[in-house]
Design an enzyme around this catalytic site. Structure first.
Site, PDB file in Angstrom:
ATOM      1  N   TYR A 144      40.446  36.600  41.642  1.00 59.23           N
ATOM      2  CA  TYR A 144      39.273  35.951  41.222  1.00 59.23           C
ATOM      3  C   TYR A 144      39.414  34.782  40.533  1.00 59.23           C
ATOM      4  O   TYR A 144      39.838  34.676  39.527  1.00 59.23           O
ATOM      5  CB  TYR A 144      38.522  36.910  40.380  1.00 59.23           C
ATOM      6  CG  TYR A 144      37.392  36.819  39.987  1.00 59.23           C
ATOM      7  CD1 TYR A 144      36.423  35.847  40.463  1.00 59.23           C
ATOM      8  CD2 TYR A 144      36.650  37.397  38.888  1.00 59.23           C
ATOM      9  CE1 TYR A 144      35.197  35.322  40.105  1.00 59.23           C
ATOM     10  CE2 TYR A 144      35.335  37.238  38.480  1.00 59.23           C
ATOM     11  CZ  TYR A 144      34.564  36.230  38.764  1.00 59.23           C
ATOM     12  OH  TYR A 144      33.313  35.850  38.386  1.00 59.23           O
ATOM     13  N   LYS A 172      38.052  36.166  45.626  1.00 62.65           N
ATOM     14  CA  LYS A 172      36.608  35.920  45.222  1.00 62.65           C
ATOM     15  C   LYS A 172      36.509  34.341  44.706  1.00 62.65           C
ATOM     16  O   LYS A 172      37.169  34.101  43.625  1.00 62.65           O
ATOM     17  CB  LYS A 172      36.190  36.932  44.069  1.00 62.65           C
ATOM     18  CG  LYS A 172      34.861  36.817  43.672  1.00 62.65           C
ATOM     19  CD  LYS A 172      34.338  37.659  42.651  1.00 62.65           C
ATOM     20  CE  LYS A 172      32.898  37.304  42.104  1.00 62.65           C
ATOM     21  NZ  LYS A 172      32.518  38.224  40.913  1.00 62.65           N
TER      22      LYS A 172
END
Length: 302
Positions: A144, A172
């Site tokens: 992420y 992400k």
């Protein structure tokens, strides 16, 4: 004729909701409400859920609370719905321990944020994520990248060096630019499944190779988010664009101030008493709350 690009797999589906953490009137985690909200989100179109991420206020949750929340959501939605646990930390040992525990508790994956505040160099980031991947080799990981929150960004070349870890399967992307998707695909190939971390960018990110979105807005408009993604993927770009343009006011309203302050207020306005954020975050101020209410009203069927 130009060759077609290889598309990436979708290890967790197309639409994942980054769940808020409900609190009761005393500020304790409301596990029963978390379970009900989780089931509702799946009924409204989410393929999977992320618990204990930034939207779930992980910085103010204890590790025990995070473990209990994962267990409650896992039980609520059953084995057929992917549930990812946020296990990131700026301490490698803590992230390793949390990821191992999430795997043991039945998580289907882990969302692991870039270490925040201490701003490691790229070599430090590689070592950090390699240690986490090796600690739970059977658990799929979603890296992420959100430099606006962490003060640090992982370069695509660093991600590429980590692709020999078989459980690093997704990413992400929340740097605020579609260029990150292209750079990652060029560095890592189609093996890495890239998810938009920004509701307002999911449509353009799909066009350059993202596979879906980890969404905040899907708390409120899950069916619309799913319809937008499916319309684009089924060759109906004008339909997808129509959804995008209608939803943009909500996307902006939900990030008018620090997430998850607006989305918790929006859920309250929609009949979900999820409570206020924990300090140092505050409830949404009255003027923003009134504007958010108007935005929600405009999206409701007449």
């Amino acid at each position: 004729m130009s060759p077609a690009a290889e598309l990436s797999p979708t290890p967790f589906g197309r639409l994942l909701t980054a769940m808020v953490t409900p609190f009761d009137a005393e500020g304790a985690v409301d596990l029963a409400l978390a379970g009900r909200l989780a089931r509702h989100l799946v009924d409204e179109g989410s393929d999977g859920l992320v618990v204990c991420g930034t939207t779930g206020e992980s910085p103010t949750l204890s590790w025990d609370e995070q473990s209990q929340l994962l267990e409650a959501v896992r039980q609520a939605v059953g084995p057929g719905v992917p549930v990812l646990a946020g296990t990131g930390s700026n301490c490698t040992q803590e992230a390793v321990k949390a990821t191992r525990e999430a795997a043991a508790a039945g998580a289907d994956g882990a969302l692991v944020v870039i270490p925040y505040y201490n701003k490691p160099p790229q070599e430090g980031l590689e070592a950090h994520f390699r240690a986490i991947a090796e600690a739970a080799p059977e658990l799929p990981l979603m890296l992420y990248n959100i430099p606006g929150r962490t003060g640090c960004s992982m370069e695509p070349a660093t991600v590429a060096r980590l692709m020999d870890c078989s459980n690093i399967v997704s990413f992400k992307a929340a740097s605020g630019t579609t260029e990150e998707v292209t750079a990652l695909r060029l560095a890592c190939g189609a093996k890495l499944a890239i998810y938009s971390g920004d509701d307002g960018l999911v449509l353009p990110m799909l066009s350059v190779g993202a596979v879906g979105v980890v969404s905040v807005a899907s708390h409120l408009v899950g069916r619309r988010m799913r319809a937008m993604v499916e319309a684009y993927l089924s060759g109906q770009p004008a339909v997808a664009l129509g959804h995008h343009e209608q939803l943009i006011p909500l996307f902006k309203a939900l990030f008018a101030t620090t997430n998850p302050i607006p989305v918790k207020a929006a859920l309250e306005l929609s009949g979900w008493p999820v409570g206020s954020p924990r300090s140092p975050l505050l409830p949404l101020d009255p003027a923003m709350r009134a504007a958010l209410s108007d935005t929600l009203d405009a999206l409701r069927p007449t």
